[in-house]
Design a protein around this motif. Structure first.
Motif, PDB file in Angstrom:
ATOM      1  N   TYR A   1       0.834  -1.197   0.000  1.00  0.00           N
ATOM      2  CA  TYR A   1       0.000   0.000   0.000  1.00  0.00           C
ATOM      3  C   TYR A   1       0.872   1.252   0.000  1.00  0.00           C
ATOM      4  O   TYR A   1       0.603   2.222  -0.730  1.00  0.00           O
ATOM      5  N   CYS A   2       1.915   1.232   0.788  1.00  0.00           N
ATOM      6  CA  CYS A   2       2.797   2.387   0.930  1.00  0.00           C
ATOM      7  C   CYS A   2       3.506   2.700  -0.386  1.00  0.00           C
ATOM      8  O   CYS A   2       3.483   3.835  -0.870  1.00  0.00           O
ATOM      9  N   PHE A   3       4.144   1.704  -0.994  1.00  0.00           N
ATOM     10  CA  PHE A   3       4.845   1.915  -2.260  1.00  0.00           C
ATOM     11  C   PHE A   3       3.868   2.320  -3.362  1.00  0.00           C
ATOM     12  O   PHE A   3       4.196   3.170  -4.210  1.00  0.00           O
TER      13      PHE A   3
ATOM     14  N   LEU B   1      -0.491  -2.229 -14.870  1.00  0.00           N
ATOM     15  CA  LEU B   1      -0.152  -0.840 -14.580  1.00  0.00           C
ATOM     16  C   LEU B   1       1.331  -0.543 -14.781  1.00  0.00           C
ATOM     17  O   LEU B   1       1.700   0.504 -15.346  1.00  0.00           O
ATOM     18  N   ILE B   2       2.208  -1.438 -14.353  1.00  0.00           N
ATOM     19  CA  ILE B   2       3.647  -1.171 -14.397  1.00  0.00           C
ATOM     20  C   ILE B   2       4.150  -0.949 -15.815  1.00  0.00           C
ATOM     21  O   ILE B   2       4.811   0.071 -16.090  1.00  0.00           O
ATOM     22  N   PRO B   3       3.903  -1.857 -16.764  1.00  0.00           N
ATOM     23  CA  PRO B   3       4.409  -1.603 -18.122  1.00  0.00           C
ATOM     24  C   PRO B   3       3.813  -0.362 -18.780  1.00  0.00           C
ATOM     25  O   PRO B   3       4.522   0.352 -19.496  1.00  0.00           O
TER      26      PRO B   3
ATOM     27  N   PHE C   1       8.352  -1.802  -7.017  1.00  0.00           N
ATOM     28  CA  PHE C   1       8.701  -2.208  -5.647  1.00  0.00           C
ATOM     29  C   PHE C   1       7.490  -2.840  -4.959  1.00  0.00           C
ATOM     30  O   PHE C   1       7.622  -3.833  -4.227  1.00  0.00           O
ATOM     31  N   ALA C   2       6.294  -2.254  -5.172  1.00  0.00           N
ATOM     32  CA  ALA C   2       5.075  -2.833  -4.595  1.00  0.00           C
ATOM     33  C   ALA C   2       4.831  -4.223  -5.161  1.00  0.00           C
ATOM     34  O   ALA C   2       4.415  -5.144  -4.437  1.00  0.00           O
ATOM     35  N   ARG C   3       5.110  -4.390  -6.448  1.00  0.00           N
ATOM     36  CA  ARG C   3       4.938  -5.697  -7.097  1.00  0.00           C
ATOM     37  C   ARG C   3       5.874  -6.746  -6.482  1.00  0.00           C
ATOM     38  O   ARG C   3       5.473  -7.890  -6.223  1.00  0.00           O
TER      39      ARG C   3
END
Length: 448
Positions: free
Chosen positions: A260-262, A326-328, A435-437
């Motif tokens: 959640y934080c990242f 979302l990341i890519p 990082f969240a991933r």
């Protein structure tokens, strides 16, 4: 387009395969007052949701028209103001007007979501219609060079009206759809993109012919007609809470979860830079010597490609995971700034950037809240999304004005600084989501 903390689309996820560290409850385990036991039955029983039918689709129509009418076309206004109405005002100040719009939308949405949960559309929809149309008419009365008038009408009043309409337009869909909710939400969300095509064309066509005041009034009358239809078709169906509880507008306990934080940090940087191209693409294209007609349609192109950008990522998220989608798209959006927008000096490059950026940047608006809902206990989801909302409100408030400060001298050198700044913001956001991933799962093929 913004997501709403009261949106039942995100509130009814039930037990996640990756539950939050502070709760492992299924939705059925949430305590409900016996006298409101019917709420649980309605929410957890599939056949209780119409998932279609004339009444449900008329609600979708109303929500579609609401988002169609409340679209943020400030990029068009920004370009016009810099050339005529506020030509002696720094670009950073002009863009702050649009930033205040977004700030009001994100900061007020958690509060309006609570009012919707308690009273439905009874108060907020008529109030939002009145305030929003009034704001448009007040914009038409703003005088050249009077910056404070634009701040009050288009920044504050417009932003309040937008928040009152935007939030319930999404939330009410959850009263009528469950199995087909993603499809219905996609239709509603596309209203903002369709409006982002129609309204800029109207403004850019009418301003040279009838002048700025009447061009804006025409959009105001169109908005009024659409919102009156919305008021007559949008209805809630599920039992309402009846009273507002302000104790859970925000919940900071989510920051104990690194995922959640990242994700929140990533969203801050992403929203910091997300709208900068929307505000400045026309101004920069004008400096490249593009024809006035082509420049005026760049903002339309970004919004046109936003239609599939609101549907495709949702479909991919259901199959491969929201964060994996979302990341890519975040990395691609950042790369487009460096590889296409930065070296652009021609019409082909500017048009290519507008189309590609509109297509990939839109994934953030749906995939991010869907991921947060998957890692958050349902009973605190609205409050945790509310916490993120306030973070995003700050990002949108300072994003475009700080970018505008980089182009005090509107030449290519200073615009290059703006583009690099935007690219790095999106890049940092993409790394935070990565990082969240990793915190969520180190398995490459895991659905996250």
């Amino acid at each position: 387009m913004p997501f709403t903390p009261s949106d039942p689309k995100f509130r009814n996820y039930g037990h996640s395969p990756h539950p939050s560290t502070d709760s492992n409850k299924n939705f059925q385990d949430i305590p409900i007052d016996p006298e409101h036991q019917e709420i649980r039955v309605l929410i957890t029983t599939n056949h209780e949701f119409p998932d279609g039918g004339l009444r449900a689709w008329t609600v979708v129509l109303g929500s579609f028209l609401t988002l169609f009418s409340t679209v943020n076309s400030y990029g068009v206004y920004q370009h016009y103001y810099q050339e005529t109405m506020l030509k002696d005002t720094p670009a950073s100040i002009i863009s702050l007007i649009g930033g205040i719009q977004l700030f009001m939308l994100y900061s007020l949405s958690p509060i309006i979501g609570k009012v919707f949960d308690a009273h439905g559309l009874k108060y907020i929809l008529p109030a939002g219609t009145f305030i929003f149309v009034l704001a448009i008419m007040m914009i038409s009365l703003c005088e050249e060079g009077k910056v404070y008038q634009f701040f009050l009408a288009q920044g504050v009043l417009f932003g309040i009206g937008n928040a009152l309409l935007f939030t319930p337009a999404y939330a009410v869909i959850g009263h009528w759809f469950k199995n087909r909710r993603a499809f219905a939400i996609g239709i509603v969300a596309s209203g903002a993109s369709v409006g982002g095509i129609v309204y800029p064309i109207i403004l850019q066509d009418l301003i040279p012919r009838v002048g700025f005041p009447w061009a804006v009034r025409v959009t105001g009358f169109l908005t009024l007609a659409c919102l009156l239809i919305a008021c007559s078709t949008m209805r809630t169906r599920l039992p309402l809470q009846g009273k507002c509880s302000w104790k859970r507008v925000v919940d900071l306990n989510g920051f104990k979860d690194p995922r959640y934080c990242f994700s929140t940090i990533g969203a801050f940087f992403n929203f910091y830079g997300l709208y900068i191209p929307y505000f400045y693409i026309q101004t920069l294209a004008d400096k490249h010597g593009l024809s006035h007609v082509l420049v005026s349609y760049l903002f339309v192109l970004i919004n046109a490609l936003g239609i599939p950008a609101r549907v495709i990522p949702g479909l991919l998220g259901d199959r491969i995971g929201n964060l994996n989608t979302l990341i890519p798209t975040n990395f691609i959006s950042a790369i487009l700034c460096f590889a296409v927008w930065l070296p652009s000096r021609s019409a082909a490059m500017d048009v290519s950037f507008a189309c590609l950026y509109g297509l990939f940047s839109g994934a953030m608006l749906g995939s991010f809240p869907a991921y947060i809902s998957a890692i958050t206990p349902v009973e605190v989801l609205g409050a945790r999304l509310g916490s993120i909302y306030f973070v995003l409100a700050i990002a949108t408030l300072i994003g475009t004005p700080s970018a505008g400060a980089l182009v005090k001298i509107p030449d290519q050198k200073h615009f290059n600084s703006l583009i690099i700044f935007t690219g790095f913001l999106l890049l940092i956001g993409a790394f935070m989501f990565t990082f969240a991933r990793v915190k969520h799962s180190r398995k490459l093929w895991a659905k996250v």
